[in-house]
Design an enzyme around this catalytic site. Structure first.
Site, PDB file in Angstrom:
ATOM      1  N   TYR A  81     -53.050  56.555  62.601  1.00  0.00           N
ATOM      2  CA  TYR A  81     -54.197  57.378  62.983  1.00  0.00           C
ATOM      3  C   TYR A  81     -54.786  56.947  64.326  1.00  0.00           C
ATOM      4  CZ  TYR A  81     -54.188  59.073  58.145  1.00  0.00           C
ATOM      5  OH  TYR A  81     -53.844  59.638  56.940  1.00  0.00           O
ATOM      6  N   PHE A 135     -65.676  58.785  61.804  1.00  0.00           N
ATOM      7  CA  PHE A 135     -65.161  58.933  60.442  1.00  0.00           C
ATOM      8  C   PHE A 135     -63.993  58.001  60.136  1.00  0.00           C
ATOM      9  CE2 PHE A 135     -62.895  62.129  62.979  1.00  0.00           C
ATOM     10  CZ  PHE A 135     -61.564  61.844  62.669  1.00  0.00           C
ATOM     11  N   ARG A 171     -47.123  72.298  56.374  1.00  0.00           N
ATOM     12  CA  ARG A 171     -48.551  72.518  56.629  1.00  0.00           C
ATOM     13  C   ARG A 171     -49.068  73.699  55.812  1.00  0.00           C
ATOM     14  NH1 ARG A 171     -51.275  68.590  59.150  1.00  0.00           N
ATOM     15  NH2 ARG A 171     -52.706  70.097  60.032  1.00  0.00           N
ATOM     16  N   THR A 178     -57.491  71.341  54.962  1.00  0.00           N
ATOM     17  CA  THR A 178     -57.856  69.953  54.721  1.00  0.00           C
ATOM     18  C   THR A 178     -58.800  69.814  53.527  1.00  0.00           C
ATOM     19  OG1 THR A 178     -57.546  69.423  57.045  1.00  0.00           O
ATOM     20  CG2 THR A 178     -58.897  67.902  55.769  1.00  0.00           C
ATOM     21  N   ARG A 227     -53.328  71.505  48.028  1.00  0.00           N
ATOM     22  CA  ARG A 227     -54.745  71.156  47.978  1.00  0.00           C
ATOM     23  C   ARG A 227     -55.563  72.207  47.232  1.00  0.00           C
ATOM     24  NH1 ARG A 227     -54.620  69.367  54.220  1.00  0.00           N
ATOM     25  NH2 ARG A 227     -54.065  67.166  53.950  1.00  0.00           N
ATOM     26  N   ASN A 260     -57.731  64.099  49.801  1.00  0.00           N
ATOM     27  CA  ASN A 260     -57.046  65.396  49.891  1.00  0.00           C
ATOM     28  C   ASN A 260     -55.535  65.340  49.672  1.00  0.00           C
ATOM     29  OD1 ASN A 260     -56.178  64.329  52.314  1.00  0.00           O
ATOM     30  ND2 ASN A 260     -57.345  65.734  53.586  1.00  0.00           N
ATOM     31  N   HIS A 295     -50.696  64.118  53.426  1.00  0.00           N
ATOM     32  CA  HIS A 295     -50.685  64.214  54.882  1.00  0.00           C
ATOM     33  C   HIS A 295     -49.352  64.827  55.269  1.00  0.00           C
ATOM     34  CE1 HIS A 295     -50.610  63.149  59.136  1.00  0.00           C
ATOM     35  NE2 HIS A 295     -49.365  62.785  58.916  1.00  0.00           N
ATOM     36  N   GLU A 306     -44.619  59.617  63.792  1.00  0.00           N
ATOM     37  CA  GLU A 306     -45.045  59.125  62.484  1.00  0.00           C
ATOM     38  C   GLU A 306     -43.868  58.626  61.656  1.00  0.00           C
ATOM     39  OE1 GLU A 306     -48.885  62.129  62.156  1.00  0.00           O
ATOM     40  OE2 GLU A 306     -47.115  62.526  60.935  1.00  0.00           O
TER      41      GLU A 306
END
Length: 155
Positions: A51, A59, A87, A93, A104, A114, A117, A128
């Site tokens: 991240y 946050f 996605r 989200t 979700r 949630n 990822h 990633e």
């Protein structure tokens, strides 16, 4: 049509709620091919690497606390336009705003807790994936089902 790979993390809440099998089943039923998978605990250092664009944001401490709170399942899937397909399957989200039928939307009520990822671009997927997997941990293979999932000009 681009054959892509995407990184997926089944977050600590998915593991704790025993939803991994259900989510993996949805990915496979969609036609995505699993080419890498492992369970691990994300360290603070690994979270900061993953991240990196969020580390200085207000946050981030909560994000880090959550992603390091328990085991995750890291998965690499492959398929035509895998990034956008995943996605779409994930949903928004915030689980309260996600459409029924999405991961979700069916299983989530939170913005932060949630479940999943997924990489947001092919470039992010490559970056990633390299954080979580060594090249030799990804398995390229053909399946007799490939021709039943997509036409040959789509693979």
């Amino acid at each position: 049509m681009a054959l892509e790979k995407s990184l997926i993390l089944l977050k600590p809440d998915a593991v704790q709620r025993r939803l991994c099998g259900e989510i993996i089943s949805r990915l496979e039923k969609k036609g995505l091919k699993l080419v890498g998978m492992k369970m691990l605990v994300v360290t603070k250092e690994l979270a900061a690497k993953h991240y990196e664009e969020h580390v200085e944001k207000p946050f981030y401490p909560l994000l880090e606390e959550f992603i390091t709170s328990g085991p995750v399942v890291a998965i690499v899937v492959q398929g035509p336009e895998a990034v956008s397909v995943v996605r779409g399957m994930m949903g928004k989200t915030n689980g309260r705003e996600s459409a029924p039928g999405t991961i979700r939307g069916d299983f989530g009520l939170s913005r932060q807790v949630n479940l999943i990822h997924g990489s947001d671009s092919p470039e992010a997927a490559a970056r990633e994936t390299a954080i979580y997997f060594q090249p030799e941990e990804l398995v390229e293979y053909s399946s007799s089902l490939d021709s039943w999932v997509c036409a040959s000009d789509e693979l």
